[in-house]
Design an enzyme around this catalytic site. Structure first.
Site, PDB file in Angstrom:
ATOM      1  N   GLY A   1       0.809  -1.234   0.125  1.00  0.00           N
ATOM      2  CA  GLY A   1       0.007   0.041   0.230  1.00  0.00           C
ATOM      3  C   GLY A   1       0.832   1.153   0.089  1.00  0.00           C
ATOM      4  O   GLY A   1       2.177   1.215  -0.542  1.00  0.00           O
ATOM      5  N   SER A   2       0.507   2.392   0.828  1.00  0.00           N
ATOM      6  CA  SER A   2       1.085   3.419   0.525  1.00  0.00           C
ATOM      7  C   SER A   2       2.535   3.549   1.275  1.00  0.00           C
ATOM      8  O   SER A   2       2.973   4.496   1.072  1.00  0.00           O
ATOM      9  CB  SER A   2       0.311   4.696   1.288  1.00  0.00           C
ATOM     10  OG  SER A   2      -0.768   4.584   0.498  1.00  0.00           O
ATOM     11  N   THR A   3       2.641   2.514   2.137  1.00  0.00           N
ATOM     12  CA  THR A   3       4.177   2.570   2.953  1.00  0.00           C
ATOM     13  C   THR A   3       5.285   2.441   1.718  1.00  0.00           C
ATOM     14  O   THR A   3       6.140   2.548   1.946  1.00  0.00           O
ATOM     15  CB  THR A   3       4.204   1.365   3.632  1.00  0.00           C
ATOM     16  OG1 THR A   3       3.866   0.213   3.089  1.00  0.00           O
ATOM     17  CG2 THR A   3       3.347   1.530   4.938  1.00  0.00           C
TER      18      THR A   3
ATOM     19  N   SER B   1      -5.334   6.757   1.978  1.00  0.00           N
ATOM     20  CA  SER B   1      -5.558   6.189   0.600  1.00  0.00           C
ATOM     21  C   SER B   1      -6.347   4.955   0.758  1.00  0.00           C
ATOM     22  O   SER B   1      -6.167   4.115   1.554  1.00  0.00           O
ATOM     23  CB  SER B   1      -4.095   5.693  -0.364  1.00  0.00           C
ATOM     24  OG  SER B   1      -3.694   4.690   0.357  1.00  0.00           O
TER      25      SER B   1
END
Lengths: 370, 654
Positions: free
Chosen positions: B328-330, B643
């Site tokens: 994901g956004s990491t 997100s």
């Protein structure tokens, strides 16, 4: 007074034979102490037995040979009857019927035959001394065959052959024809060929006997069964090397790898602890006994004496040879003790009894000279 | 006449003496043969028979070494040994096994569980091996059996060293466990030439550090040279070569931290990996739920095994190194780092974020409806602007992304000292060619690149990989191999071997670029998605929230009640602190925990608090309540900012 008694005691004794016997007994005591794991009581048992046997030997040595001659036929007949009795009333153990129960103890009539057969044959040849011809040898052959067949039936091929051989020695010294000996040697060679080949052997001998021979030829075939004795015996002797591992230091012996190590396999103990040098010393001691016997035979003044002494000496040789050959893996395993060394009363008594006969024959000669 | 007889007698005498001579010759020949045989045996073959005699009588009895002890960085024991009595049966020596066990039950308490475990061991091993039926006998039981032992040939009591994990489930995935050596282990030991060292040992490390440090932990088996008799009984000891105890391990892990985090998970599934970025030392490695490694030591009974194995929570799965999740956004900080290094145009542009991105006729939605309007590089990280990263990915191109990310060990094992690390998936056209068979599936669609930019699509990494990449960034591009073992101590000599942290490599990143990304990540903690969670933190930290779609529901066996929970997104968080000189970097995932800030970030906050200030959450119940409220407020604060690619239907799924 004491001198008189001493003379009486020593008169029938052959000093040389006595010396060699004492030397062998010394070896026996030393080895037995080790083989029995320092079992002092057992060694004392053996020493006691030695004393008793030597007394028996002395007694027999006192009997005049001509009296012995009278005993030959009855002894033989009793022997054959007992063997027949074994056939009908014998005790069976390990698949073989070899013993008779006579109330107090079990006896093995074939042991008696060891003495009776050569005695009988010597008497027989002596009886027909001046008129000996081939027919007498045929009869002698039958005299051997009867007990041999009976013992073979027990079945006990080893003892049968040993007893037959003691009879054969009498025949040999009595003048069995060289031609016949040649034929016999040929026959033995053929027989040896047959028994060493499994398919042929099975037709002639019992399966267990064939297996024993096969195992001897390749002990690894049955390393935990019949081959075990041979393997462990040869390992013990082989690991002894030139001088042996030393008294009480035989590892095979003391760790229980040698079966029957105080009796039939005592030579493995000896060979391990005293090595090649020890073995040769033992062989020399045996040779001395045997040659003393042959000398007595040579100097005996009757045919009976000559034949009997010769047979006794050769018989002693045969037992020593068969035992050492067996333990060192050269001959099949047959239940034969190492003469005068193995622990065990019967064998010692019967051997010293024959030595009594030897001494008696020797003394007879000196009396005649005197 | 008389003379003739005498003559005759003389003739006979001569003939007899010839016979005597022949007999003497025969005796010499036969004894000669015998002497020959003796010479053969005792001189020529002496060496051979001497060897045979030695083999006959000498037996080597192995003495197994005691296994090394595992401690945490502060000396807390995590795995050790204790001595106990076991009741053991050698099935081949026992006539009627059922009958024997039935009779044993009369003396010693054998539970159905013991019975099942024995049955399983029996199925796995050969009949002549000695197998434990009851372990840890009491002294009274030992005495009772000893009195009756004559009735049980083939059954014996043995004193054995047992492995014990005093903390039970805690750190179970990290430490692993030991179990009985099976055929596969034997084969491996044989191939590596270590089999001889395992004579007399029946356990081997099966998982975790117990497995990867097996060689050090096991030690060297000693031998006793014992003289045996023909029955195989030992008579006396000739020589003793003592065993060398296994080496003790001291971990870089802080078990207090580890246990604190485990409590935070409280019934939830997930993982946390915390690394000291300065040397790669693993500070905590959590995979929840765990299992009790003690169950495996004497052979696990089939019931416990199936409970563990069939649980939908997969307690046996080491999520930290084998759980592959879309980041994901990491993923964004690493994308941003690569973009800066590649000097991708967007990094110096201010773009307009309308809440969606149209590419190749497809519309890729932003998690924030309506978008942020104008968006810069620095704000894009703090606020997690999807539109910005969609465009960034397109500008970089899939090959550049794959190449840059591979540098950070994405898509391959980090090389940590934990066995069985999975490589994850770093998608690229080449990867796709290998992964799929059909030509149509093998083609890389440029639209796929778009979702890669926000850590979705085929992207899948383990928490270990995320923590490793975070640590590398935190350490300003100097990469260390993650390792859990700090020192190896020889318990006899006391010699300590430090597992030297050697930098694997230094990234070729420009310092200014790194600082720019890190400033962006600091923004996450102050103005961005994790600002609520990290409010009033007494240190400056950098982080990034993430939300991973649950993508593997196809073929799921989850029941209808569970499915709703299992459909929720995974909550991710990566962080390091203090951001200018980081001493800790971590990655957290809470499965189905929702937004990153909701479940994962609060755990990260506690880890950083404890590690940097020494403060443990006082009361787990109270703190978790407080955390829940903090998390929910944080979630509220950042709900619209986080997100949520789940809703972007155009994003290709696995």
């Amino acid at each position: 007074m004491i001198k008189v008694i001493w003379d009486r005691i020593k008169r029938p004794v052959d000093p040389w034979l006595l010396l060699f016997i004492i030397l062998l007994f010394t070896v026996s005591t030393v080895v037995l102490y080790s083989a029995s794991n320092r079992d002092y009581e057992r060694v004392m048992d053996k020493v006691t037995f030695m004393g008793v046997s030597m007394f028996g030997m002395w007694c027999i040595a006192n009997i005049q040979p001509r009296i012995l001659m009278h005993l030959a036929l009855p002894a033989y007949i009793v022997g054959v009857v007992l063997l027949l009795a074994v056939e009908f009333f014998g005790i069976t153990s390990h698949g073989a019927t070899r013993w008779l129960n006579i109330g107090i103890t079990r006896i093995q009539p074939s042991e008696l035959m060891r003495l009776a057969l050569p005695l009988m044959l010597a008497w027989y040849f002596h009886h027909y001394e001046s008129t000996l011809n081939w027919r007498h040898f045929v009869v002698a052959g039958l005299i051997i065959l009867v007990p041999f067949a009976l013992i073979l039936k027990q079945p006990d091929l080893g003892t049968g052959l040993l007893i037959a051989s003691s009879g054969f020695y009498v025949l040999f010294f009595a003048g069995l024809s060289w031609r016949f000996l040649g034929v016999m040697a040929g026959g033995i060679a053929i027989f040896a060929y047959i028994v060493t080949h499994w398919d042929l052997c099975i037709n002639v001998l019992h399966e267990y006997q064939c297996r024993r021979i096969a195992t001897m030829l390749d002990p690894m075939e049955d390393p935990l069964g019949a081959g075990y004795h041979i393997i462990q015996g040869t390992i013990a002797i082989g690991s002894g090397g030139w001088f042996g591992k030393g008294w009480l230091a035989g590892t095979q012996t003391h760790l229980d790898f040698i079966p029957e190590r105080t009796t039939d396999f005592i030579f493995a103990v000896y060979g391990e602890e005293f090595g090649l040098v020890g073995n040769c010393i033992l062989l020399v001691l045996y040779l001395l006994v045997i040659f003393r016997g042959l000398m007595i035979s040579n100097s005996a003044n009757t045919l009976f004496g000559r034949l009997l002494a010769g047979a006794i000496a050769m018989n002693f040789f045969t037992y020593a040879l068969v035992n050492m050959g067996m333990v060192s893996g050269m001959l099949p395993v047959v239940g034969v003790p190492l003469p005068l060394i193995s622990y065990g009363g019967t064998s010692m008594v019967s051997i010293l009894a024959t030595f009594g006969l030897l001494m008696s024959i020797q003394r007879d000669r000196s009396l005649m000279k005197g | 006449m008389n003379g003739r007889v005498v003559m005759n007698q003389h003739g006979e005498r001569n003939a007899f003496q010839v016979r005597l001579a022949v007999a003497a010759l025969f005796i010499f020949v036969m004894f000669g043969i015998l002497v020959g045989r003796f010479v053969w045996l005792q001189v020529l073959q002496h060496d051979r028979y001497l060897t045979l005699a030695e083999q006959n009588r000498i037996s080597l009895v192995p003495i197994s070494p005691s296994r090394g002890i595992i401690r945490d960085r502060n000396g807390v024991v995590l795995a050790h040994n204790f001595s106990a009595y076991t009741l053991e049966i050698t099935p081949s020596k026992v006539g009627d096994l059922e009958d024997t066990i039935a009779r044993l039950k009369g003396i010693i308490d054998i539970t159905p569980k013991d019975r099942r475990r024995f049955k399983k061991l029996q199925d796995e091993t050969k009949d002549f091996e000695t197998l434990p039926i009851r372990t840890k006998l009491t002294d009274e039981e030992v005495a009772r059996f000893a009195a009756q032992s004559y009735r049980f040939p083939g059954v014996e009591i043995k004193a054995r060293l047992f492995r014990q994990y005093p903390l039970g489930e805690s750190a179970s995935h990290l430490i692993g466990y030991i179990g009985r050596i099976n055929d596969r282990d034997l084969k491996k030991l044989d191939e590596s030439g270590r089999l001889a060292n395992y004579r007399g040992t029946d356990h081997i490390g099966k998982l975790g550090l117990e497995q990867s440090y097996e060689e050090q932990l096991h030690g060297v088996t000693g031998f006793e040279q014992v003289e045996i008799d023909s029955g195989g009984r030992a008579v006396r000891t000739l020589k003793r070569i003592p065993p060398q105890s296994g080496k003790d391990l001291t971990l870089s892990v802080d078990i207090k931290l580890q246990q604190m985090v485990e409590q935070q998970f409280a019934g939830r599934r997930g993982s946390l990996v915390a690394i000291d970025p300065r040397n790669g030392g693993i500070l905590a490695l959590i995979s929840q739920p765990g299992f009790d490694p003690n169950l495996f030591v004497d052979g696990i009974d089939p019931q416990s095994w199936s409970e563990l194995n069939e649980s939908p929570d997969k307690p046996l799965l080491n999520r930290a190194i084998r759980g592959e999740y879309p980041p994901g956004s990491t993923f964004k900080p690493f994308m941003a780092m690569a973009a800066l290094e590649l000097n991708t145009p967007i990094v110096n542009q201010v773009i307009t974020d309308p809440g969606y991105f149209v590419y190749g006729g497809h519309r890729f939605n932003d998690s924030k409806k309506g978008g942020y309007g104008s968006m810069t590089f620095d704000r894009s990280i703090a606020l997690s602007s999807d539109t910005y990263f969609y465009q960034m990915a397109v500008q970089m191109g899939i090959d550049n992304i794959a190449k840059s990310m591979a540098e950070l060990d994405f898509g391959k094992s980090t090389g940590s000292d934990l066995p069985g690390e999975r490589p994850g998936i770093l998608p690229s056209p080449e990867w796709k060619k290998k992964r799929f068979k059909k030509a149509a599936q093998q083609k890389w669609y440029s639209g796929e690149t778009v979702s890669i930019g926000i850590g979705q699509g085929y992207n899948a990494y383990t928490p270990m990989q995320m923590a490793h990449a975070t640590a590398t960034l935190a350490n300003r591009g100097v990469m260390f191999k993650p390792h859990a073992v700090q020192t190896i101590t020889d318990p006899i000599t006391g010699k300590v071997t430090v597992v030297e942290p050697t930098p694997v490599k230094t990234m070729s990143w420009k310092p200014a670029n790194m600082e720019r990304v890190i400033r962006g990540m600091e923004g996450v903690m102050t103005i961005g998605t994790a600002a609520g969670v990290f409010r009033n933190a007494p240190y400056v930290s950098a982080g990034k929230t993430g939300t991973a779609q649950v993508y593997s529901l196809k073929g799921s066996k989850y029941n209808a009640n569970a499915i709703k929970e299992h459909l929720r997104d995974h909550s991710w968080f990566i962080a390091f602190a203090p951001s200018d000189k980081p001493t800790i970097a971590l990655a957290v995932i809470v499965e189905n925990g929702g937004f990153g800030a909701q479940a994962a970030a609060p755990i990260a906050r506690k880890v950083l608090d404890y590690y940097l200030t020494g403060k443990l959450p006082v009361d787990p119940a109270a703190t978790s309540a407080k955390n829940a409220s903090a998390a929910s407020s944080a979630a509220q604060a950042s709900e619209t900012e986080e997100s949520m690619p789940e809703q972007t239907e155009d994003v290709p799924r696995d």
